[in-house]
Design an enzyme around this catalytic site. Sequence first.
Site, PDB file in Angstrom:
ATOM      1  N   GLY A  45       1.703   3.324  -8.112  1.00 14.15           N
ATOM      2  CA  GLY A  45       3.011   4.085  -8.864  1.00 14.15           C
ATOM      3  C   GLY A  45       2.991   5.462  -8.486  1.00 14.15           C
ATOM      4  N   CYS A  46       2.324   6.235  -8.560  1.00 16.21           N
ATOM      5  CA  CYS A  46       2.537   7.871  -7.625  1.00 16.21           C
ATOM      6  C   CYS A  46       4.023   6.932  -6.202  1.00 16.21           C
ATOM      7  CB  CYS A  46       1.947   8.840  -6.744  1.00 16.21           C
ATOM      8  SG  CYS A  46       0.348   8.682  -8.521  1.00 16.21           S
ATOM      9  N   THR A  47       3.396   6.703  -5.192  1.00 14.62           N
ATOM     10  CA  THR A  47       4.565   6.322  -4.285  1.00 14.62           C
ATOM     11  C   THR A  47       5.677   5.670  -4.959  1.00 14.62           C
ATOM     12  OG1 THR A  47       2.703   5.733  -2.688  1.00 14.62           O
ATOM     13  CG2 THR A  47       4.387   5.005  -1.908  1.00 14.62           C
ATOM     14  N   ALA A  50       7.852   9.084  -6.051  1.00 14.70           N
ATOM     15  CA  ALA A  50       7.865   9.857  -5.267  1.00 14.70           C
ATOM     16  C   ALA A  50       9.712   9.222  -4.777  1.00 14.70           C
ATOM     17  CB  ALA A  50       7.270   9.749  -4.242  1.00 14.70           C
TER      18      ALA A  50
END
Length: 153
Positions: A45-47, A50
């Site tokens: 999710g964070c990738t 970003a």
Amino acid sequence: MGLQLGDNISDFKSIDQNGTIFKSEDYIGKNILVIYFYPKDNTPGCTKEACDFRDEYQLFEELGAKVVGVSGDSVASHKKFAKRHKLPFTLLADKNRKLRRLFGVETNLFGLLPGRETFVIDKSGKIVMRFNSMNAKNHMKKALKKVEEIAKS
């Protein structure tokens, strides 16, 4: 409690992925700031989040906005994450959770997972958008929409 919609942000400092000191005061009065808090480098999710900001980074820049990602990861982790995904924006290391406390970003999932929250701060330093959702996919879109509104006014 942290900062709320309509509040002016306090001056803060942190270290970015290159080991450089980031000072909020260098941007207030000059740029719109998009500050997004995310749980952890290199997670799915964070990738995605970003890379969403990366893919629209040029548009944010053209509108006079600086994008800043914040997580509790180390400077070294941020450096690898930025290099691996070609992230052109600042990532701040918040190991001691000082910035999370300042902004009032809470943990989720029984206090185990750092929260995901995005703030848009206008040129005067006032918080004009605060979006809290663990779903990573809408953060960039909501921030971009608000930045476009500010840029038009």
